[in-house]
Write a protein that holds these residues in place. Structure first.
Motif, PDB file in Angstrom:
ATOM      1  N   ARG A   2       0.832  -1.202   0.000  1.00 33.51           N
ATOM      2  CA  ARG A   2       0.000   0.000   0.000  1.00 33.51           C
ATOM      3  C   ARG A   2       0.870   1.256   0.000  1.00 33.51           C
ATOM      4  NH1 ARG A   2      -3.315  -3.462   3.172  1.00 33.51           N
ATOM      5  NH2 ARG A   2      -5.420  -3.464   2.325  1.00 33.51           N
ATOM      6  N   GLN A  36     -16.422  -3.786   8.612  1.00 30.78           N
ATOM      7  CA  GLN A  36     -16.015  -2.708   7.688  1.00 30.78           C
ATOM      8  C   GLN A  36     -15.170  -1.661   8.413  1.00 30.78           C
ATOM      9  OE1 GLN A  36     -16.603  -2.408   4.082  1.00 30.78           O
ATOM     10  NE2 GLN A  36     -14.837  -1.170   4.643  1.00 30.78           N
ATOM     11  N   ALA A  39     -11.735  -3.044   9.009  1.00 37.96           N
ATOM     12  CA  ALA A  39     -10.968  -3.048   7.755  1.00 37.96           C
ATOM     13  C   ALA A  39     -10.441  -1.643   7.455  1.00 37.96           C
ATOM     14  CB  ALA A  39     -11.825  -3.563   6.600  1.00 37.96           C
ATOM     15  N   ARG A  42      -7.506  -0.956   9.936  1.00 31.62           N
ATOM     16  CA  ARG A  42      -6.325  -1.746   9.577  1.00 31.62           C
ATOM     17  C   ARG A  42      -5.629  -1.166   8.349  1.00 31.62           C
ATOM     18  NH1 ARG A  42      -9.031  -6.237  10.252  1.00 31.62           N
ATOM     19  NH2 ARG A  42      -9.589  -6.361   8.063  1.00 31.62           N
ATOM     20  N   THR A  43      -6.409  -0.839   7.318  1.00 34.05           N
ATOM     21  CA  THR A  43      -5.803  -0.328   6.088  1.00 34.05           C
ATOM     22  C   THR A  43      -5.233   1.077   6.293  1.00 34.05           C
ATOM     23  OG1 THR A  43      -8.014   0.301   5.333  1.00 34.05           O
ATOM     24  CG2 THR A  43      -7.145  -1.741   4.476  1.00 34.05           C
ATOM     25  N   GLU A 222     -11.805  -4.773   2.774  1.00 29.72           N
ATOM     26  CA  GLU A 222     -10.524  -4.058   2.694  1.00 29.72           C
ATOM     27  C   GLU A 222     -10.390  -3.308   1.369  1.00 29.72           C
ATOM     28  OE1 GLU A 222      -7.019  -5.891   4.017  1.00 29.72           O
ATOM     29  OE2 GLU A 222      -7.965  -6.001   5.994  1.00 29.72           O
ATOM     30  N   ASP A 223     -10.945  -3.864   0.289  1.00 31.27           N
ATOM     31  CA  ASP A 223     -10.880  -3.181  -1.005  1.00 31.27           C
ATOM     32  C   ASP A 223     -11.690  -1.888  -0.969  1.00 31.27           C
ATOM     33  OD1 ASP A 223      -9.443  -5.393  -1.715  1.00 31.27           O
ATOM     34  OD2 ASP A 223     -10.752  -6.032  -3.361  1.00 31.27           O
ATOM     35  N   ALA A 225     -12.344  -0.256   1.726  1.00 29.04           N
ATOM     36  CA  ALA A 225     -11.587   0.627   2.627  1.00 29.04           C
ATOM     37  C   ALA A 225     -10.489   1.361   1.848  1.00 29.04           C
ATOM     38  CB  ALA A 225     -10.984  -0.181   3.775  1.00 29.04           C
ATOM     39  N   ASP A 226      -9.769   0.646   0.993  1.00 30.99           N
ATOM     40  CA  ASP A 226      -8.685   1.285   0.237  1.00 30.99           C
ATOM     41  C   ASP A 226      -9.210   2.336  -0.738  1.00 30.99           C
ATOM     42  OD1 ASP A 226      -6.031   0.488   1.065  1.00 30.99           O
ATOM     43  OD2 ASP A 226      -6.542  -1.548   0.440  1.00 30.99           O
TER      44      ASP A 226
END
Ligand code: C5P
Length: 237
Positions: A2, A36, A39, A42-43, A222-223, A225-226
């Motif tokens: 990332r 969510q 996530a 974390r990200t 996570e996707d 979140a990114d």
């Protein structure tokens, strides 16, 4: 890997769902798992942010790299989020906040031998997301002309992100909610048919104040979140 595009940024994420006590053993709650929000925390930590995670009734393992504040009720969540937000760059309200709470909490367990069940009178909870937006709007208005030239990012939280579950007219309802709550991004979850609550994946439309709508197809939380952090990073001064 990332990008480290949130390095040095202070981020607050709320996760889970609030509970409102009826008596010492019972509560009104919701099915939010916290997946969510966790996530997102974390990200954000992986992208270099200093993360405060305000967790309401979540039973997931602690995400690496986040400071956790545990809360139960909406009043506690509000206190924790507002105090952590005072000097934050970003606030993401991913928690499912109870819209109503019992007007009063019974000190003793309600017994079924007490006769006919009593009605539980509900009162409205404060809207924390709207309050964050309103506080920021007031702080911006109070800026002097010189400060104002520093731009909209001059007042923390520089970016406010809300979540919403809409089943129909996603764009129209979402844009109206974005404006009403005074946030910069609104992640509109597509709910129903086993989506969202408690599942590993999410599909959403991220509405950006001013018009843009970013579709995020069903995939890991996570996707999503990114994608949120990409949009947040682009809006940070
Ligand atoms: O109005 P609605 O409940 O659809 O808005 C959802 C968004 O507002 C979420 O980001 C949620 O965390 C936030 N919210 C809040 N306080 C409330 C209700 C919702 O901050 N009382």
């Amino acid at each position: 890997g990332r990008p480290r595009d949130l390095a040095g940024r202070k981020v607050v994420v709320s996760a889970g769902g609030t509970r409102e006590a009826i008596d010492p053993v019972r509560f009104i709650g919701n099915r939010s798992s916290g997946l969510q929000g966790y996530a997102l925390a974390r990200t954000a930590a992986a992208r270099g942010a200093e993360v405060t995670l305000v967790a309401a009734n979540v039973t997931l393992p602690d995400p690496a790299g986040a400071a956790i504040v545990r809360v139960e009720s909406t009043a506690e969540l509000r206190e924790a989020v507002l105090s952590a937000s005072a000097d934050a760059d970003v606030v993401v309200m991913a928690a499912a906040v109870a819209d109503f709470r019992p007007e009063s909490r019974h000190d003793a367990k309600i017994k079924k031998t007490d006769g006919e069940p009593e009605a539980i009178r509900l009162v409205k909870n404060p809207d924390i997301l709207a309050e964050l937006g309103e506080r920021r709007r007031a702080a911006r208005t109070a800026l002097t002309d010189g400060d104002r030239e520093a731009g909209p990012g001059a007042v923390p939280p520089r970016v406010i992100v809300g979540f919403a579950a809409e089943t129909h007219d996603v764009l129209a309802n979402g844009q109206a909610k974005l404006a009403r709550k005074g946030c910069d991004l609104l992640v509109v979850n597509q709910v129903g048919e086993g989506l969202a609550f408690g599942t590993a994946g999410n599909a959403a439309t991220v509405l950006v104040a001013g018009g843009e709508a970013v579709e995020v197809p069903f995939g890991p939380k996570e996707d999503l979140a990114d994608v949120v952090w990409d949009l947040v990073a682009a809006r940070l001064p």
